[in-house]
Design a protein around this motif. Structure first.
Motif, PDB file in Angstrom:
ATOM      1  N   LEU A 162      45.284  26.116  57.778  1.00 24.96           N
ATOM      2  CA  LEU A 162      44.698  25.102  58.708  1.00 24.96           C
ATOM      3  C   LEU A 162      45.097  25.303  60.018  1.00 24.96           C
ATOM      4  O   LEU A 162      44.531  24.582  61.008  1.00 24.96           O
ATOM      5  N   GLU A 221      45.240  12.731  57.282  1.00 24.11           N
ATOM      6  CA  GLU A 221      46.527  13.107  58.025  1.00 24.11           C
ATOM      7  C   GLU A 221      47.417  13.538  57.000  1.00 24.11           C
ATOM      8  O   GLU A 221      48.545  14.388  57.356  1.00 24.11           O
ATOM      9  N   TRP A 225      43.192  21.882  61.664  1.00 22.70           N
ATOM     10  CA  TRP A 225      43.530  20.647  61.153  1.00 22.70           C
ATOM     11  C   TRP A 225      44.959  20.508  60.900  1.00 22.70           C
ATOM     12  O   TRP A 225      45.633  21.380  60.810  1.00 22.70           O
ATOM     13  N   GLN A 226      45.488  19.278  60.990  1.00 21.03           N
ATOM     14  CA  GLN A 226      46.882  18.845  60.743  1.00 21.03           C
ATOM     15  C   GLN A 226      46.956  18.095  59.763  1.00 21.03           C
ATOM     16  O   GLN A 226      46.631  16.874  59.659  1.00 21.03           O
ATOM     17  N   VAL A 227      47.285  18.673  58.534  1.00 19.56           N
ATOM     18  CA  VAL A 227      47.188  17.822  57.027  1.00 19.56           C
ATOM     19  C   VAL A 227      48.824  17.959  56.423  1.00 19.56           C
ATOM     20  O   VAL A 227      49.030  19.145  56.293  1.00 19.56           O
ATOM     21  N   GLU A 282      39.105  14.331  57.722  1.00 22.58           N
ATOM     22  CA  GLU A 282      40.282  14.218  58.989  1.00 22.58           C
ATOM     23  C   GLU A 282      41.305  13.257  58.436  1.00 22.58           C
ATOM     24  O   GLU A 282      41.722  12.289  59.208  1.00 22.58           O
ATOM     25  N   GLN A 307      49.973  25.908  53.856  1.00 20.53           N
ATOM     26  CA  GLN A 307      48.853  25.062  54.215  1.00 20.53           C
ATOM     27  C   GLN A 307      48.980  25.078  55.684  1.00 20.53           C
ATOM     28  O   GLN A 307      47.971  24.747  56.465  1.00 20.53           O
ATOM     29  N   PHE A 318      43.688  19.464  49.899  1.00 22.77           N
ATOM     30  CA  PHE A 318      43.861  19.782  51.285  1.00 22.77           C
ATOM     31  C   PHE A 318      42.569  20.158  51.765  1.00 22.77           C
ATOM     32  O   PHE A 318      42.330  19.616  52.994  1.00 22.77           O
ATOM     33  N   ALA A 357      41.280  17.883  54.994  1.00 22.51           N
ATOM     34  CA  ALA A 357      40.826  18.205  56.195  1.00 22.51           C
ATOM     35  C   ALA A 357      39.453  17.884  56.454  1.00 22.51           C
ATOM     36  O   ALA A 357      39.062  17.419  57.599  1.00 22.51           O
TER      37      ALA A 357
END
Length: 234
Positions: free
Chosen positions: A150, A117, A154-156, A115, A146, A108, A112
């Protein structure tokens, strides 16, 4: 969707890599060297990345792996790799403490940073009764953790499409996506050929049988799986 896949070089994760390349945008394969019994499968992960035209990164956490003792996969001098079906109690000797949590946390971070997803992991339904970090509650909890780790940055997402699928279903999916099954490695023992007796070999052989797909794997003991399956059904 840009997706990084954790790939050991085994049948499940290579199938996920091929599925991701078709259904999403595969960014890279990430493999972990955690001081496991053998590193033969890492080469199979590298070959999968080359075939799919993506980057392959090996994350060396072997120093950490030395602390994860008590498993046949990290401490072979003290714990012998058991033979038999995965449903047998002896297969608990192959559990590596917190392995998927460690892998996913690192993956992860990589996702991130690049970038991406999503992170893809090939945990599947056949692993639920042995491995706690392959079960739906763990996957759900990790997603929630997670999201907080984040949050605002970020959005993962966590993609685990095989979570409710057994290994036979993975073989079926792999055949649909043209996975070169002979170019995957499952055996815990890392010999010249698959041993045919350890839990992953038995599960692999059984999976091809269930899927009705020809198994291209060469085994030292190709018939052992039938006795192992029969024992579990008796």
């Amino acid at each position: 969707m840009k997706t990084l896949v954790i790939c050991s070089g085994g049948l499940d994760s290579v199938t996920l890599a091929y599925k991701t390349a078709v259904e999403r945008r595969l960014t890279r394969l990430v493999t972990f060297d955690y001081g496991q019994t053998h590193r033969k499968e890492i080469g199979f992960a590298a070959n999968a990345a080359k075939a799919l035209g993506v980057r392959h990164d090996v994350v060396d956490i072997a120093t950490l792996g030395r602390f994860l003792s008590g498993s046949a996969l990290t401490d072979p001098d003290a714990v012998a790799i058991p033979d038999g079906h995965y449903a047998e109690e002896s297969m608990r000797l192959t559990v590596v403490p917190n392995r998927n949590a460690i892998f996913l946390a690192i993956a992860f971070g990589i996702a991130a940073a690049e970038e991406a997803e999503a992170v893809g992991i090939a945990v599947h339904g056949g692993d639920h009764f042995i491995y706690p970090d392959c079960r739906p509650p763990f996957i759900d909890a990790f997603r929630a953790m997670q999201a907080q780790a984040l949050d605002g940055m970020w959005q993962v997402g966590l993609w685990a499409p095989f979570l409710g699928v057994d290994k036979g279903g993975i073989v079926t999916e792999g055949a649909r996506h043209g996975v070169p099954f002979a170019a995957t490695w499952s055996c815990y023992k890392g010999g010249a050929r698959h041993c045919g007796r350890c839990g992953t070999c038995v599960e692999r052989r059984e999976a091809f049988h269930k899927a009705g797909v020809a198994d291209p794997t060469e085994y030292d003991d190709p018939d052992f799986w039938q006795a192992a399956v029969a024992k579990m059904g008796s």
